[in-house]
Motif scaffolding. Sequence first.
Motif, PDB file in Angstrom:
ATOM      1  N   SER A 158       0.758  -1.263   0.011  1.00 54.58           N
ATOM      2  CA  SER A 158       0.019  -0.041  -0.081  1.00 54.58           C
ATOM      3  C   SER A 158       0.900   1.324   0.026  1.00 54.58           C
ATOM      4  O   SER A 158       0.603   2.341  -0.675  1.00 54.58           O
ATOM      5  CB  SER A 158      -0.887  -0.067   1.109  1.00 54.58           C
ATOM      6  N   GLY A 159       2.021   1.209   0.812  1.00 52.34           N
ATOM      7  CA  GLY A 159       3.001   2.446   0.980  1.00 52.34           C
ATOM      8  C   GLY A 159       3.553   2.579  -0.449  1.00 52.34           C
ATOM      9  O   GLY A 159       3.687   3.648  -0.751  1.00 52.34           O
ATOM     10  N   ARG A 160       3.944   1.606  -0.898  1.00 55.73           N
ATOM     11  CA  ARG A 160       4.571   1.656  -2.565  1.00 55.73           C
ATOM     12  C   ARG A 160       3.568   2.463  -3.410  1.00 55.73           C
ATOM     13  O   ARG A 160       3.932   3.427  -4.057  1.00 55.73           O
ATOM     14  CB  ARG A 160       5.081   0.438  -2.875  1.00 55.73           C
ATOM     15  N   ASN A 161       2.271   2.015  -3.493  1.00 59.76           N
ATOM     16  CA  ASN A 161       1.249   2.589  -4.251  1.00 59.76           C
ATOM     17  C   ASN A 161       1.203   4.000  -4.034  1.00 59.76           C
ATOM     18  O   ASN A 161       0.941   4.989  -4.903  1.00 59.76           O
ATOM     19  CB  ASN A 161      -0.123   1.577  -4.235  1.00 59.76           C
ATOM     20  N   GLN A 162       1.085   4.552  -2.745  1.00 53.66           N
ATOM     21  CA  GLN A 162       1.136   5.680  -2.431  1.00 53.66           C
ATOM     22  C   GLN A 162       2.095   6.595  -2.792  1.00 53.66           C
ATOM     23  O   GLN A 162       1.972   7.822  -3.313  1.00 53.66           O
ATOM     24  CB  GLN A 162       0.826   5.796  -1.061  1.00 53.66           C
ATOM     25  N   TYR A 163       3.354   6.255  -2.741  1.00 54.45           N
ATOM     26  CA  TYR A 163       4.687   6.774  -3.223  1.00 54.45           C
ATOM     27  C   TYR A 163       4.685   6.928  -4.457  1.00 54.45           C
ATOM     28  O   TYR A 163       4.954   7.937  -5.054  1.00 54.45           O
ATOM     29  CB  TYR A 163       5.555   6.145  -2.489  1.00 54.45           C
ATOM     30  N   ALA A 164       4.234   6.086  -5.390  1.00 55.92           N
ATOM     31  CA  ALA A 164       4.213   5.776  -6.864  1.00 55.92           C
ATOM     32  C   ALA A 164       3.242   6.969  -7.191  1.00 55.92           C
ATOM     33  O   ALA A 164       3.542   8.053  -8.194  1.00 55.92           O
ATOM     34  CB  ALA A 164       3.655   4.799  -7.262  1.00 55.92           C
ATOM     35  N   ALA A 165       2.011   7.081  -6.684  1.00 57.12           N
ATOM     36  CA  ALA A 165       0.966   8.212  -6.833  1.00 57.12           C
ATOM     37  C   ALA A 165       1.632   9.403  -6.683  1.00 57.12           C
ATOM     38  O   ALA A 165       1.444  10.478  -7.445  1.00 57.12           O
ATOM     39  CB  ALA A 165      -0.175   7.932  -6.118  1.00 57.12           C
ATOM     40  N   LYS A 166       2.105   9.721  -5.590  1.00 59.55           N
ATOM     41  CA  LYS A 166       2.809  11.074  -5.334  1.00 59.55           C
ATOM     42  C   LYS A 166       3.771  11.408  -6.140  1.00 59.55           C
ATOM     43  O   LYS A 166       3.926  12.486  -6.551  1.00 59.55           O
ATOM     44  CB  LYS A 166       3.296  10.805  -3.820  1.00 59.55           C
ATOM     45  N   ARG A 167       4.890  10.662  -6.464  1.00 59.67           N
ATOM     46  CA  ARG A 167       5.768  10.729  -7.713  1.00 59.67           C
ATOM     47  C   ARG A 167       5.110  11.048  -8.797  1.00 59.67           C
ATOM     48  O   ARG A 167       5.546  11.978  -9.205  1.00 59.67           O
ATOM     49  CB  ARG A 167       6.788   9.481  -7.679  1.00 59.67           C
ATOM     50  N   LYS A 168       4.435  10.573  -9.058  1.00 57.01           N
ATOM     51  CA  LYS A 168       3.558  10.603 -10.450  1.00 57.01           C
ATOM     52  C   LYS A 168       2.974  12.296 -10.376  1.00 57.01           C
ATOM     53  O   LYS A 168       3.009  12.975 -11.322  1.00 57.01           O
ATOM     54  CB  LYS A 168       2.671   9.731 -10.989  1.00 57.01           C
ATOM     55  N   GLN A 169       2.445  12.618  -9.289  1.00 59.72           N
ATOM     56  CA  GLN A 169       1.661  13.688  -9.424  1.00 59.72           C
ATOM     57  C   GLN A 169       2.655  14.921  -9.067  1.00 59.72           C
ATOM     58  O   GLN A 169       2.348  16.076  -9.746  1.00 59.72           O
ATOM     59  CB  GLN A 169       0.706  13.607  -7.995  1.00 59.72           C
ATOM     60  N   THR A 170       3.710  14.547  -8.329  1.00 63.65           N
ATOM     61  CA  THR A 170       4.618  15.724  -8.192  1.00 63.65           C
ATOM     62  C   THR A 170       5.638  16.007  -9.213  1.00 63.65           C
ATOM     63  O   THR A 170       5.919  17.043  -9.560  1.00 63.65           O
ATOM     64  CB  THR A 170       5.430  15.606  -6.838  1.00 63.65           C
ATOM     65  N   ILE A 171       5.973  14.868  -9.954  1.00 59.97           N
ATOM     66  CA  ILE A 171       7.184  14.954 -10.675  1.00 59.97           C
ATOM     67  C   ILE A 171       6.715  14.778 -12.315  1.00 59.97           C
ATOM     68  O   ILE A 171       7.162  15.317 -13.252  1.00 59.97           O
ATOM     69  CB  ILE A 171       8.116  13.804 -10.482  1.00 59.97           C
ATOM     70  N   GLY A 172       5.563  14.225 -12.565  1.00 58.10           N
ATOM     71  CA  GLY A 172       5.125  13.790 -13.785  1.00 58.10           C
ATOM     72  C   GLY A 172       5.134  15.215 -14.590  1.00 58.10           C
ATOM     73  O   GLY A 172       5.531  15.240 -15.753  1.00 58.10           O
ATOM     74  N   THR A 173       4.246  16.062 -14.120  1.00 56.83           N
ATOM     75  CA  THR A 173       4.078  17.296 -14.839  1.00 56.83           C
ATOM     76  C   THR A 173       5.237  18.146 -15.162  1.00 56.83           C
ATOM     77  O   THR A 173       5.452  18.429 -16.054  1.00 56.83           O
ATOM     78  CB  THR A 173       2.792  18.074 -14.344  1.00 56.83           C
ATOM     79  N   GLN A 174       5.900  17.969 -14.156  1.00 54.72           N
ATOM     80  CA  GLN A 174       7.048  18.880 -14.019  1.00 54.72           C
ATOM     81  C   GLN A 174       8.257  18.332 -15.259  1.00 54.72           C
ATOM     82  O   GLN A 174       8.774  19.158 -15.760  1.00 54.72           O
ATOM     83  CB  GLN A 174       7.999  18.909 -12.781  1.00 54.72           C
ATOM     84  N   GLN A 175       8.151  17.001 -15.101  1.00 54.11           N
ATOM     85  CA  GLN A 175       9.232  16.285 -16.227  1.00 54.11           C
ATOM     86  C   GLN A 175       8.699  16.719 -17.857  1.00 54.11           C
ATOM     87  O   GLN A 175       9.456  16.741 -18.442  1.00 54.11           O
ATOM     88  CB  GLN A 175       9.176  14.847 -15.877  1.00 54.11           C
ATOM     89  N   LYS A 176       7.563  16.516 -17.787  1.00 52.53           N
ATOM     90  CA  LYS A 176       6.760  16.824 -19.000  1.00 52.53           C
ATOM     91  C   LYS A 176       7.076  18.388 -19.403  1.00 52.53           C
ATOM     92  O   LYS A 176       7.630  18.607 -20.554  1.00 52.53           O
ATOM     93  CB  LYS A 176       5.262  16.639 -19.183  1.00 52.53           C
ATOM     94  N   ASN A 177       6.947  19.308 -18.473  1.00 50.52           N
ATOM     95  CA  ASN A 177       7.344  20.647 -18.897  1.00 50.52           C
ATOM     96  C   ASN A 177       8.699  20.879 -19.050  1.00 50.52           C
ATOM     97  O   ASN A 177       9.205  21.732 -19.917  1.00 50.52           O
ATOM     98  CB  ASN A 177       6.963  21.461 -17.554  1.00 50.52           C
TER      99      ASN A 177
END
Length: 252
Positions: A158-177
């Motif tokens: 469960s923790g891994r899934n939460q950190y993966a979601a946090k990573r996607k939300q925090t870094i995903g858009t920034q990396q695309k930009n």
Amino acid sequence: MSLKDLFIRPENNPKKQENNRNVNNPNTGNPRKEENNNRPQPEPEPEPSAPTEQINMDNIIHSHPEPEQEGENSSITEVNNVKKKRLWETLIKRNLPGPDMLELKSYSASLESMGLTQEKRYEAAFKMLKAQYPDFTKEKLLKSIDTYISYVNEEIESGRNQYAAKRKQTIGTQQKNLDNMVKENDRIIKQLEEMQKRNKELTNEIEKLKAEITAATKEIAHDEQVFINSANSVICDLMTDREEMSNINVDQ
């Protein structure tokens, strides 16, 4: 089964009640019995005090060698005691019915003042639980530890899934930009002199964004690894307890 039922003994003992009735109602037809019953009765010896009705976190969490870490963040060895305590609280909330590892650990902690080794305290706690619950066996004890380990593994997933979601939300858009800015910057470099000002502005923005991404990546990776380390530490505790409890000398 509640811990209160496990650790608080009944106020009245049927045998003691029966004896008290005999004292209060002597056989008047036997003078010797009546004389004996009129004598002052010795004070009963106090029984050993039972453990607290609730499992104390301090009794459950104890120091064990930290496990060696594996994976991309294996260099992070930090264990967060708050996260570790919350995992133990999760296990206590999911306490299995009947006596098991949690009750045995809590009860053995209450015997620490007797100066016994950990193994002897486990044995004494086991025998006490066995006396109250005859169907309690070492097999059930060890099986409960395996169950609690599976609960911790569920928390890890469960923790891994939460950190993966946090990573996607925090870094995903920034990396695309960042990718878009780098492409635009490559085109600007090839353009006319009047575009150099824009090029310089974008370059500064890129460096700032890179720094933010690097900092965010390290922070999330660190927090994730601390969580995994904490969970692994709990598993290490449980495995050590399992090994120690496997060696206790008690009747099955």
